[in-house]
Design a protein around this motif. Structure first.
Motif, PDB file in Angstrom:
ATOM      1  N   LYS A  60     -11.493  -4.262  -7.896  1.00 31.83           N
ATOM      2  CA  LYS A  60     -12.070  -3.134  -7.155  1.00 31.83           C
ATOM      3  C   LYS A  60     -12.616  -2.072  -8.081  1.00 31.83           C
ATOM      4  O   LYS A  60     -13.754  -1.627  -7.953  1.00 31.83           O
ATOM      5  CB  LYS A  60     -10.966  -2.493  -6.297  1.00 31.83           C
ATOM      6  CG  LYS A  60     -11.113  -2.805  -4.832  1.00 31.83           C
ATOM      7  CD  LYS A  60     -10.323  -1.822  -4.000  1.00 31.83           C
ATOM      8  CE  LYS A  60     -10.328  -2.326  -2.564  1.00 31.83           C
ATOM      9  NZ  LYS A  60      -9.060  -2.168  -1.904  1.00 31.83           N
ATOM     10  N   ARG A  61     -11.762  -1.656  -9.047  1.00 31.70           N
ATOM     11  CA  ARG A  61     -12.113  -0.509  -9.888  1.00 31.70           C
ATOM     12  C   ARG A  61     -13.308  -0.787 -10.777  1.00 31.70           C
ATOM     13  O   ARG A  61     -14.165   0.065 -10.985  1.00 31.70           O
ATOM     14  CB  ARG A  61     -10.891  -0.115 -10.726  1.00 31.70           C
ATOM     15  CG  ARG A  61     -10.914   1.323 -11.178  1.00 31.70           C
ATOM     16  CD  ARG A  61      -9.650   1.730 -11.913  1.00 31.70           C
ATOM     17  NE  ARG A  61      -9.343   0.838 -12.990  1.00 31.70           N
ATOM     18  CZ  ARG A  61      -8.297   0.005 -13.014  1.00 31.70           C
ATOM     19  NH1 ARG A  61      -7.463  -0.031 -12.004  1.00 31.70           N
ATOM     20  NH2 ARG A  61      -8.103  -0.785 -14.042  1.00 31.70           N
ATOM     21  N   GLU A 118     -12.875 -11.400  -8.265  1.00 31.72           N
ATOM     22  CA  GLU A 118     -11.511 -11.940  -8.280  1.00 31.72           C
ATOM     23  C   GLU A 118     -11.553 -13.393  -8.725  1.00 31.72           C
ATOM     24  O   GLU A 118     -12.450 -14.140  -8.307  1.00 31.72           O
ATOM     25  CB  GLU A 118     -10.893 -11.882  -6.880  1.00 31.72           C
ATOM     26  CG  GLU A 118     -10.283 -10.543  -6.541  1.00 31.72           C
ATOM     27  CD  GLU A 118      -9.099 -10.650  -5.574  1.00 31.72           C
ATOM     28  OE1 GLU A 118      -9.113 -11.533  -4.711  1.00 31.72           O
ATOM     29  OE2 GLU A 118      -8.169  -9.824  -5.693  1.00 31.72           O
ATOM     30  N   TYR A 167       1.145   2.470 -15.469  1.00 28.40           N
ATOM     31  CA  TYR A 167       1.043   3.368 -14.308  1.00 28.40           C
ATOM     32  C   TYR A 167       2.261   4.284 -14.315  1.00 28.40           C
ATOM     33  O   TYR A 167       3.380   3.822 -14.588  1.00 28.40           O
ATOM     34  CB  TYR A 167       1.024   2.574 -12.990  1.00 28.40           C
ATOM     35  CG  TYR A 167      -0.219   1.709 -12.828  1.00 28.40           C
ATOM     36  CD1 TYR A 167      -1.323   2.169 -12.106  1.00 28.40           C
ATOM     37  CD2 TYR A 167      -0.297   0.448 -13.426  1.00 28.40           C
ATOM     38  CE1 TYR A 167      -2.457   1.390 -11.974  1.00 28.40           C
ATOM     39  CE2 TYR A 167      -1.431  -0.331 -13.307  1.00 28.40           C
ATOM     40  CZ  TYR A 167      -2.516   0.142 -12.577  1.00 28.40           C
ATOM     41  OH  TYR A 167      -3.641  -0.630 -12.454  1.00 28.40           O
ATOM     42  N   ASP A 212       0.408 -11.050  -1.577  1.00 26.74           N
ATOM     43  CA  ASP A 212      -0.943 -10.875  -1.029  1.00 26.74           C
ATOM     44  C   ASP A 212      -1.080 -11.561   0.336  1.00 26.74           C
ATOM     45  O   ASP A 212      -1.913 -11.143   1.138  1.00 26.74           O
ATOM     46  CB  ASP A 212      -2.016 -11.412  -1.996  1.00 26.74           C
ATOM     47  CG  ASP A 212      -2.514 -10.313  -2.950  1.00 26.74           C
ATOM     48  OD1 ASP A 212      -2.207  -9.124  -2.725  1.00 26.74           O
ATOM     49  OD2 ASP A 212      -3.209 -10.662  -3.931  1.00 26.74           O
ATOM     50  N   ARG A 224      -0.031  -8.612   2.332  1.00 25.12           N
ATOM     51  CA  ARG A 224      -0.975  -7.486   2.197  1.00 25.12           C
ATOM     52  C   ARG A 224      -2.270  -7.778   2.949  1.00 25.12           C
ATOM     53  O   ARG A 224      -2.847  -6.915   3.574  1.00 25.12           O
ATOM     54  CB  ARG A 224      -1.328  -7.243   0.716  1.00 25.12           C
ATOM     55  CG  ARG A 224      -0.198  -6.746  -0.164  1.00 25.12           C
ATOM     56  CD  ARG A 224      -0.728  -6.295  -1.530  1.00 25.12           C
ATOM     57  NE  ARG A 224       0.345  -6.007  -2.477  1.00 25.12           N
ATOM     58  CZ  ARG A 224       0.822  -6.888  -3.363  1.00 25.12           C
ATOM     59  NH1 ARG A 224       0.315  -8.103  -3.451  1.00 25.12           N
ATOM     60  NH2 ARG A 224       1.804  -6.538  -4.163  1.00 25.12           N
ATOM     61  N   ARG A 242      -2.231  -8.531 -16.895  1.00 23.78           N
ATOM     62  CA  ARG A 242      -3.260  -9.283 -16.162  1.00 23.78           C
ATOM     63  C   ARG A 242      -3.866 -10.374 -17.028  1.00 23.78           C
ATOM     64  O   ARG A 242      -4.301 -10.108 -18.148  1.00 23.78           O
ATOM     65  CB  ARG A 242      -4.392  -8.350 -15.732  1.00 23.78           C
ATOM     66  CG  ARG A 242      -3.955  -7.201 -14.855  1.00 23.78           C
ATOM     67  CD  ARG A 242      -5.165  -6.382 -14.430  1.00 23.78           C
ATOM     68  NE  ARG A 242      -4.765  -5.194 -13.698  1.00 23.78           N
ATOM     69  CZ  ARG A 242      -4.607  -5.150 -12.377  1.00 23.78           C
ATOM     70  NH1 ARG A 242      -4.815  -6.228 -11.642  1.00 23.78           N
ATOM     71  NH2 ARG A 242      -4.256  -4.024 -11.785  1.00 23.78           N
ATOM     72  N   PHE A 264       0.838  -1.203   0.000  1.00 23.70           N
ATOM     73  CA  PHE A 264       0.000   0.000   0.000  1.00 23.70           C
ATOM     74  C   PHE A 264       0.876   1.257   0.000  1.00 23.70           C
ATOM     75  O   PHE A 264       0.748   2.118   0.870  1.00 23.70           O
ATOM     76  CB  PHE A 264      -0.989  -0.025   1.177  1.00 23.70           C
ATOM     77  CG  PHE A 264      -1.699  -1.351   1.288  1.00 23.70           C
ATOM     78  CD1 PHE A 264      -2.473  -1.826   0.245  1.00 23.70           C
ATOM     79  CD2 PHE A 264      -1.564  -2.149   2.426  1.00 23.70           C
ATOM     80  CE1 PHE A 264      -3.111  -3.059   0.329  1.00 23.70           C
ATOM     81  CE2 PHE A 264      -2.200  -3.386   2.518  1.00 23.70           C
ATOM     82  CZ  PHE A 264      -2.976  -3.841   1.466  1.00 23.70           C
ATOM     83  N   ASN A 265       1.789   1.313  -0.957  1.00 23.69           N
ATOM     84  CA  ASN A 265       2.704   2.445  -1.109  1.00 23.69           C
ATOM     85  C   ASN A 265       3.454   2.751   0.185  1.00 23.69           C
ATOM     86  O   ASN A 265       3.603   3.900   0.583  1.00 23.69           O
ATOM     87  CB  ASN A 265       1.937   3.678  -1.627  1.00 23.69           C
ATOM     88  CG  ASN A 265       2.883   4.667  -2.311  1.00 23.69           C
ATOM     89  OD1 ASN A 265       4.029   4.338  -2.600  1.00 23.69           O
ATOM     90  ND2 ASN A 265       2.416   5.874  -2.540  1.00 23.69           N
ATOM     91  N   GLY A 269      -7.132  -7.951  -7.386  1.00 25.78           N
ATOM     92  CA  GLY A 269      -6.590  -6.686  -6.884  1.00 25.78           C
ATOM     93  C   GLY A 269      -7.346  -5.456  -7.333  1.00 25.78           C
ATOM     94  O   GLY A 269      -8.570  -5.404  -7.283  1.00 25.78           O
ATOM     95  N   SER A 270      -6.571  -4.456  -7.821  1.00 19.76           N
ATOM     96  CA  SER A 270      -7.183  -3.160  -8.132  1.00 19.76           C
ATOM     97  C   SER A 270      -8.139  -3.243  -9.315  1.00 19.76           C
ATOM     98  O   SER A 270      -9.069  -2.442  -9.420  1.00 19.76           O
ATOM     99  CB  SER A 270      -6.102  -2.104  -8.379  1.00 19.76           C
ATOM    100  OG  SER A 270      -5.413  -2.367  -9.571  1.00 19.76           O
TER     101      SER A 270
END
Ligand code: TMP
Ligand code: ASP
Length: 236
Positions: free
Chosen positions: A101-102, A107, A119, A212, A215, A92, A33-34, A97-98
């Protein structure tokens, strides 16, 4: 003489006597998470160095150009010096993951076709997603370089899907970085490919064999990476 050139979240880069060669040291730190979530796992650096070395060897056998030269110790590699293209390339095959979500996708659903995402590599901005127009307008790469990056990312995906499938593992998604060789300007695969930068699931059980587990607090990270390493080593 060897000087610390750069310290990242999981690696340190040092100069060597040859300006075209750098020494990479894999650290035991894990972040997510950055950088908001952090931990240190004894043995992680050694495992990631071993796994990444195996993967780069396989890619080189398939004539994919990389920055990798050789593994020189448990936690260190020599690599060719590059100017990093400031784009994180995510490939992918399966929703996770994102992306889940987006777009509100489940999943684990297989994508009908591979998706390649860009990115902008900026910790400050939290690596925002961009498209090729943004990359060109911001002069992150030329049109030819972007085409080459896409082509190489797709080849890496083909080779790694096969490698992992042979180990009974599904390559869900992964992140790549590319660089331009300081010596010739040629675009090559750089950075690392490891369970820190991939999602890898057991083909049958979908057990997670990647970061993960850290995470999402699912399992012990070194135990998981060791399991992955042993499964890759068993592949001829
Ligand atoms: P995402 O689903 O969080 O966008 O991640 C996609 C893939 O990229 C996943 O395999 C993890 C990897 N990744 C990195 O290596 N570094 C990062 O900073 C992020 C966000 C993802
Ligand atoms: N590597 C990034 C970080 O440390 C994000 C991630 O992999 O989840 O924060």
């Amino acid at each position: 003489m060897s000087e610390l050139l750069y310290e990242g979240k999981a690696k340190k880069m040092f100069t060597t006597d040859d300006p075209n060669v750098l020494r990479v040291e894999y650290k035991n730190d894990a972040t997510a998470f950055n950088g908001k979530k952090k931990a240190v796992f004894p043995g992680k650096g050694k495992l990631n160095n071993a796994i990444c070395t195996k993967i780069f060897h396989v890619l080189q056998e398939k004539n994919i150009p990389t920055h990798f030269i050789e593994k020189i110790s448990d936690t260190e590699q020599l690599v060719k010096a590059v100017d990093i293209v400031p784009i994180e390339v995510v490939v992918r095959n399966v929703v996770a993951g994102s992306l889940a979500k987006r777009l509100g996708l489940d999943e684990g659903v297989s994508l009908g076709r591979t998706i390649i995402e860009f990115y902008y590599k900026s910790d400050e901005l939290g690596d925002p997603m961009i498209n090729s127009d943004h990359a060109l307008a911001m002069k992150l790469a030329t049109e030819e370089e972007l085409a080459e990056i896409r082509r190489q990312a797709s080849r890496v995906n083909d080779v790694l899907q096969t490698l992992f499938a042979d180990a009974g593992i599904l390559l869900v998604d992964f992140k790549l970085e590319f660089g331009k060789l300081k010596s010739t300007g040629e675009i090559v695969l750089a950075d690392e490919i490891s369970p820190d930068t991939c999602r890898l699931w057991d083909i049958k059980t979908h057990e997670k064999l990647d970061k993960d587990v850290f995470r999402r607090n699912i399992a012990d990270l070194p135990e998981t990476y060791e399991k992955l390493f042993n499964r890759l080593e068993a592949v001829q």
